[in-house]
Scaffold this active site. Structure first.
Site, mmCIF file in Angstrom:
data_model
loop_
_atom_site.group_PDB
_atom_site.id
_atom_site.type_symbol
_atom_site.label_atom_id
_atom_site.label_comp_id
_atom_site.label_asym_id
_atom_site.label_seq_id
_atom_site.Cartn_x
_atom_site.Cartn_y
_atom_site.Cartn_z
ATOM 1 N N GLU A 175 -15.978 -6.929 4.850
ATOM 2 C CA GLU A 175 -16.368 -5.546 5.133
ATOM 3 C C GLU A 175 -17.505 -5.237 4.175
ATOM 4 O OE1 GLU A 175 -17.441 -2.276 5.108
ATOM 5 O OE2 GLU A 175 -15.692 -1.649 3.949
ATOM 6 N N CYS A 195 -19.215 3.154 2.325
ATOM 7 C CA CYS A 195 -20.006 2.419 3.303
ATOM 8 C C CYS A 195 -20.140 3.174 4.615
ATOM 9 C CB CYS A 195 -19.408 1.033 3.537
ATOM 10 S SG CYS A 195 -17.639 1.026 3.749
#
Length: 481
Positions: free
Chosen positions: A252, A287
């Site tokens: 990720e 993010c």
């Protein structure tokens, strides 16, 4: 700001508390005051943890579902009992405003609850095979089995819940886990290690090892850890994929998340409020924090004003203040980098609508930019700081194209009430998730979460992670048994 210095936190080697030979302090990003201490795991302790995980693999995979579930439920209960002190720990080591730290604890509680439930229902499928003549009289039982020990590597921005997303699904799936927390924020992970040590899990099933980043490669390359689950930068993630192509890797890797506002979206106040807040929550260090905002031309001037007004109104400062919404970045160095990117954009012709002032240590003013050049780093790369870039687009199609004009593809938000537009966005946007009527920052901890392109491979979300940590195996049986 005064801080209570906590005792030296032990590291967890195969479920047992130990101390390394070299202690280090953890400092508060807001004022650099020491808030706690722990120690680096020695080479011998790392070896002991990996060996124990390998030795516990068969026992862990064979654990009855109710044993795994009860261990996870125990952690859920204990986190719930200690919610406020855990939130204070998150704020102390990461600088996250206490209001957001409380949200993170609540989410970690939910993550362990979901893992306990999934541990109980993680079962197989039966398939009939007589759909073809040559398979008459046969059936297939499809089940998933643990791949083996997992190496989890977590970042600083969610020091509790992203650790939970590595550890809880591993336990639910029957995989031992060796967890390397971010060096800047190890205390929350060590706290989870302490709670897990109270359970009846095999001793070798859980280790939490503070290790300097320059030593992490040895863990990544260790063949006894067949699964690597990493959350962090695209640069490091790409290197992991190159170095261990034979391993099962879950990455990720972040992004530069975009929101698109259509001209006919009726609740512009809602859109402006959400964009302003979630471009700056975590000081932009998420993010899926909003970074790029594309607004259809007919709404641009009005939306730019509304967003800017709401960014100006955000309370920043001391993260222990319940009213604070924007705290410091993780370090002065991180803030200095973002400050320099803003400066580069302004030198290239960008206009500052608000913010942009000089940083104070690790604290940076929430900033809104417009007229940013297409090649500016604040637009092309992941800022990971409190910066919003506003751009006008001709129409909905142009907005979708602008979102896709990125090497990242994690999540996107589209403010529309049109079902055809929602379905088109879902079909055409090159991202892992599309959020309609809200920002890309929305995440439910049970949903599949991850990206495409430079944003990574694999999915988090408890059940999705369990699938990644396990392998499918088919048993073909005669249907007359």
């Amino acid at each position: 700001m005064s801080q209570r210095l906590r005792p030296v936190s032990p590291i967890w080697v195969a479920g047992r508390p130990q101390h390394g030979e070299e202690e280090f302090f953890v400092s508060h990003p807001y004022d650099d005051s020491p808030v706690g201490a722990t120690s680096w795991a020695t080479a011998g302790q790392v070896e002991a943890a990996v060996a124990a995980a390998t030795g516990a693999a068969a026992e862990s995979a064979a654990l009855p579902a109710h044993v795994r579930a009860e261990a996870l439920e125990h952690v859920r209960r204990r986190l719930d009992e200690e919610a406020e002190t855990t939130a204070e720990l998150i704020t102390a080591e990461s600088g996250k405003p206490i209001a957001w730290a409380r949200v993170e604890v609540d989410r970690a509680v939910s993550t362990f609850r979901w893992a306990a439930e999934e541990a109980r229902r993680f079962t197989g499928d039966v398939q009939r095979l007589d759909t073809d003549p040559n398979a008459e009289g046969r059936m297939a039982l499809v089940r998933r089995f643990a791949r083996g020990p997992v190496l989890g590597i977590t970042p600083f921005n969610f020091p509790l819940n992203l650790v939970a997303h590595k550890m809880a699904p591993a336990i639910a799936a029957g995989c031992p886990v060796v967890l390397k927390p971010a060096p800047a924020t190890p205390l929350s992970a060590l706290h989870l290690g302490a709670l897990l040590s109270e359970t009846e899990l095999p001793a070798g099933m859980v280790s939490v090892l503070p290790v300097p980043n320059e030593r992490a490669g040895q863990l990544v390359e260790d063949p006894r850890l067949p699964v690597v689950s990493f959350t962090g930068s695209a640069r490091v993630g790409a290197r992991i994929r190159r170095v261990v192509p034979e391993k099962h890797v879950v990455l990720e890797l972040g992004g530069n998340a975009a929101a698109l506002v259509t001209a006919d979206y009726p609740d512009r106040d809602w859109a402006a409020e959400r964009i302003a807040m979630f471009g700056n929550y975590q000081a932009g260090q998420s993010c899926i924090a909003v970074q790029r905002v594309f607004i259809e031309a007919g709404a641009y001037a009005d939306m730019a004003r509304r967003i800017t007004d709401r960014v100006r109104a955000l309370v920043s400062g001391d993260p222990t203040d319940p009213a604070c919404k924007v705290g410091p970045m993780i370090s002065a160095e991180a803030a200095e980098r973002v400050e320099s990117w803003i400066g580069e954009a302004v030198e290239g012709g960008a206009k500052v609508l608000c913010g942009g002032g000089p940083r104070k240590g690790a604290s940076l003013e929430p900033t809104v930019l417009t007229d940013v050049r297409a090649d500016a780093r604040v637009l092309r790369e992941e800022v990971f700081g409190p910066v919003l870039v506003l751009r006008s687009v001709r129409d909905f199609e142009a907005g979708l194209d602008a979102i896709n004009d990125s090497r990242y593809g994690l999540q996107a938000g589209v403010f529309t009430e049109s079902l055809p537009q929602a379905m088109r966005a879902h079909r055409e946007l090159e991202v892992g998730g599309v959020v309609i009527g809200d920002v890309p920052s929305f995440r439910a901890d049970q949903m599949p979460y991850g990206g495409v392109k430079a944003s990574g491979v694999g999915r988090e979300g408890v059940r999705s992670t369990m699938d990644d940590y396990t392998v499918e195996r088919v048993l073909i049986l005669p249907d007359t048994l």
